[in-house]
Design a protein around this motif. Structure first.
Motif, PDB file in Angstrom:
ATOM      1  N   ALA A  37      -8.635 -42.483  -1.134  1.00 34.51           N
ATOM      2  CA  ALA A  37      -7.404 -43.154  -0.713  1.00 34.51           C
ATOM      3  C   ALA A  37      -7.697 -44.397   0.113  1.00 34.51           C
ATOM      4  O   ALA A  37      -8.697 -44.470   0.837  1.00 34.51           O
ATOM      5  N   ARG A  38      -6.836 -45.389  -0.006  1.00 39.20           N
ATOM      6  CA  ARG A  38      -6.875 -46.533   0.904  1.00 39.20           C
ATOM      7  C   ARG A  38      -6.439 -46.034   2.284  1.00 39.20           C
ATOM      8  O   ARG A  38      -5.658 -45.090   2.406  1.00 39.20           O
ATOM      9  N   ILE A  39      -6.900 -46.702   3.328  1.00 39.76           N
ATOM     10  CA  ILE A  39      -6.565 -46.251   4.676  1.00 39.76           C
ATOM     11  C   ILE A  39      -5.059 -46.312   4.912  1.00 39.76           C
ATOM     12  O   ILE A  39      -4.485 -45.446   5.569  1.00 39.76           O
ATOM     13  N   SER A  40      -4.401 -47.331   4.349  1.00 43.87           N
ATOM     14  CA  SER A  40      -2.944 -47.433   4.516  1.00 43.87           C
ATOM     15  C   SER A  40      -2.233 -46.274   3.826  1.00 43.87           C
ATOM     16  O   SER A  40      -1.197 -45.799   4.303  1.00 43.87           O
ATOM     17  N   GLU A  41      -2.792 -45.807   2.698  1.00 45.40           N
ATOM     18  CA  GLU A  41      -2.207 -44.668   1.995  1.00 45.40           C
ATOM     19  C   GLU A  41      -2.355 -43.391   2.816  1.00 45.40           C
ATOM     20  O   GLU A  41      -1.435 -42.571   2.882  1.00 45.40           O
ATOM     21  N   ALA A  42      -3.524 -43.228   3.447  1.00 43.15           N
ATOM     22  CA  ALA A  42      -3.782 -42.005   4.200  1.00 43.15           C
ATOM     23  C   ALA A  42      -2.892 -41.910   5.437  1.00 43.15           C
ATOM     24  O   ALA A  42      -2.261 -40.873   5.678  1.00 43.15           O
ATOM     25  N   ALA A  72      -7.487 -45.316  12.947  1.00 44.54           N
ATOM     26  CA  ALA A  72      -8.289 -44.666  11.914  1.00 44.54           C
ATOM     27  C   ALA A  72      -9.627 -45.385  11.752  1.00 44.54           C
ATOM     28  O   ALA A  72     -10.679 -44.755  11.565  1.00 44.54           O
ATOM     29  N   TRP A  73      -9.613 -46.707  11.823  1.00 50.03           N
ATOM     30  CA  TRP A  73     -10.835 -47.505  11.734  1.00 50.03           C
ATOM     31  C   TRP A  73     -11.778 -47.136  12.879  1.00 50.03           C
ATOM     32  O   TRP A  73     -12.980 -46.950  12.675  1.00 50.03           O
ATOM     33  N   ALA A 124     -17.697 -42.187  14.283  1.00 45.54           N
ATOM     34  CA  ALA A 124     -18.412 -41.187  13.494  1.00 45.54           C
ATOM     35  C   ALA A 124     -19.696 -41.773  12.916  1.00 45.54           C
ATOM     36  O   ALA A 124     -20.744 -41.109  12.894  1.00 45.54           O
ATOM     37  N   ALA A 125     -19.634 -43.017  12.459  1.00 46.20           N
ATOM     38  CA  ALA A 125     -20.825 -43.665  11.909  1.00 46.20           C
ATOM     39  C   ALA A 125     -21.900 -43.847  12.981  1.00 46.20           C
ATOM     40  O   ALA A 125     -23.096 -43.665  12.725  1.00 46.20           O
ATOM     41  N   GLU A 126     -21.468 -44.189  14.196  1.00 51.00           N
ATOM     42  CA  GLU A 126     -22.421 -44.331  15.291  1.00 51.00           C
ATOM     43  C   GLU A 126     -23.081 -43.001  15.611  1.00 51.00           C
ATOM     44  O   GLU A 126     -24.305 -42.922  15.819  1.00 51.00           O
ATOM     45  N   PRO A 147     -13.245 -48.147   6.438  1.00 43.06           N
ATOM     46  CA  PRO A 147     -12.541 -47.145   5.626  1.00 43.06           C
ATOM     47  C   PRO A 147     -12.719 -47.363   4.130  1.00 43.06           C
ATOM     48  O   PRO A 147     -12.780 -46.401   3.358  1.00 43.06           O
ATOM     49  N   HIS A 148     -12.837 -48.629   3.716  1.00 39.49           N
ATOM     50  CA  HIS A 148     -13.007 -48.892   2.293  1.00 39.49           C
ATOM     51  C   HIS A 148     -14.388 -48.447   1.804  1.00 39.49           C
ATOM     52  O   HIS A 148     -14.576 -48.232   0.601  1.00 39.49           O
TER      53      HIS A 148
END
Length: 335
Positions: A165-170, A259-260, A266-268, A278-279
């Motif tokens: 999903a796109r972040i806007s969709e989620a 969300a970003w 989490a990546a850190e 998100p993409h």
């Protein structure tokens, strides 16, 4: 539906402004264009109107092919007063301009379409960046789930990777969009997200409010269920009853910016050095499906792409991966 308004770069003639606003209204009402896309079109059209004002154009029928090609050139140099754009961004702006001129011609405001034969600048194919499966796993498992916010963060990231999903969709989802509840008449009985008939199915609303159904998968469903049962009630109690699936600390709908931030943290924690957005999870979803043998048209449907051509860029990624594996593994691959 809110009417589109032009943010003026200079002072275009009121007639041009009205005609441009009519085009934006057409996109919003008749084409069902999403708010984010409409906002981008509004900015692009505003820049074009500023250029026409500089050239002394006061009405749609005064715009010529030379005005359009001159604007395209000015986009690359900043001659129109805006920031210089890369070819890909200039092509996006030109698409908005061509659409407006086509609309004006169909509406009889101009006898011809001066932008019809103006082609966008050539752009190099930019391959989507996907994370390896191991890094995706590390990213998802880096999120602690001992707090309501942690349960939400894990559910959000699992959801993004499980559905593409796109972040806007989620963040735009409501609880009811996650199918799996059992309804009997007027009453609704709570059920597990996974249900009894297989994986949960999520209703996503893409560009132009186009609806599609996407399976959630067992890991995503388990994370969303844990959030709904053990996390969401705590945050929902801080607000006024938002129907949103993902809530912020105040009980309202989670924003794209938040969300970003969740993903970046989490990546850190996972020690991922690559730039992650998100993409990236959407790209990884598509790439891993194709590498696993999924048909490109199935992936097209899951991503909500209007054309399979958009999806086929991911096949270039998997082809590159195959070449790298071949070169590293075959004893006679390299001389």
């Amino acid at each position: 539906m809110r009417r589109g308004r032009i943010t003026r770069v200079s002072e275009p003639d009121p007639q041009l402004t009205r005609r441009a606003t009519a085009y934006l209204d057409h996109l919003a009402v008749e084409r069902g264009m999403s708010a984010n896309t409409l906002s981008a079109y509004r900015r692009d059209i505003s820049r074009y109107l500023g250029w026409l004002a500089q050239q002394g154009v006061q009405a749609p029928d005064q715009a010529t092919r030379q005005h359009v090609t001159g604007f395209l050139q000015a986009l690359g140099t900043g001659e129109d007063g805006g920031h210089p754009l890369a070819p890909r961004s200039a092509a996006r702006v030109l698409a908005a301009v061509r659409g407006m001129h086509r609309f004006w011609a169909l509406e009889g405001l101009t006898e011809a379409d001066p932008a019809q034969d103006v082609t966008p600048p050539r752009t190099a194919t930019r391959l989507p960046k996907a994370l390896p499966v191991g890094q995706i796993t590390a990213l998802l498992e880096s999120v602690p789930t001992d707090t309501p916010a942690g349960l939400r963060d894990r559910a959000l990231l699992e959801f993004l990777y499980a559905t593409g999903a796109r972040i806007s969709e989620a963040v735009g989802l409501d609880v009811d969009d996650v199918l799996g509840a059992v309804r009997t008449g007027e009453a609704e009985q709570e059920a597990t997200v996974t249900g009894e008939e297989g994986p949960a199915v999520v209703r996503l609303f893409g560009k132009g409010s186009k609806e599609r159904m996407v399976p959630l998968g067992s890991y995503g469903a388990a994370a969303v269920e844990a959030w709904l049962v053990r996390g969401r009630p705590a945050l929902a109690g801080q607000g006024t009853g938002s129907p949103a699936l993902f809530l912020n600390q105040r009980g309202g709908r989670l924003s794209r910016q938040s969300a970003w931030t969740i993903l970046k943290k989490a990546a850190e924690r996972a020690g991922i050095q690559a730039d992650v957005s998100p993409h990236t999870l959407r790209h990884s979803f598509a790439t891993h499906l194709l590498e696993g043998g999924a048909d490109v048209r199935v992936v097209q449907e899951l991503l909500g792409h209007a054309s399979v051509t958009t999806t086929q860029v991911y096949t270039l990624v998997t082809a590159d991966t195959l070449r790298e594996v071949y070169a590293a593994a075959h004893p006679r691959a390299l001389s």
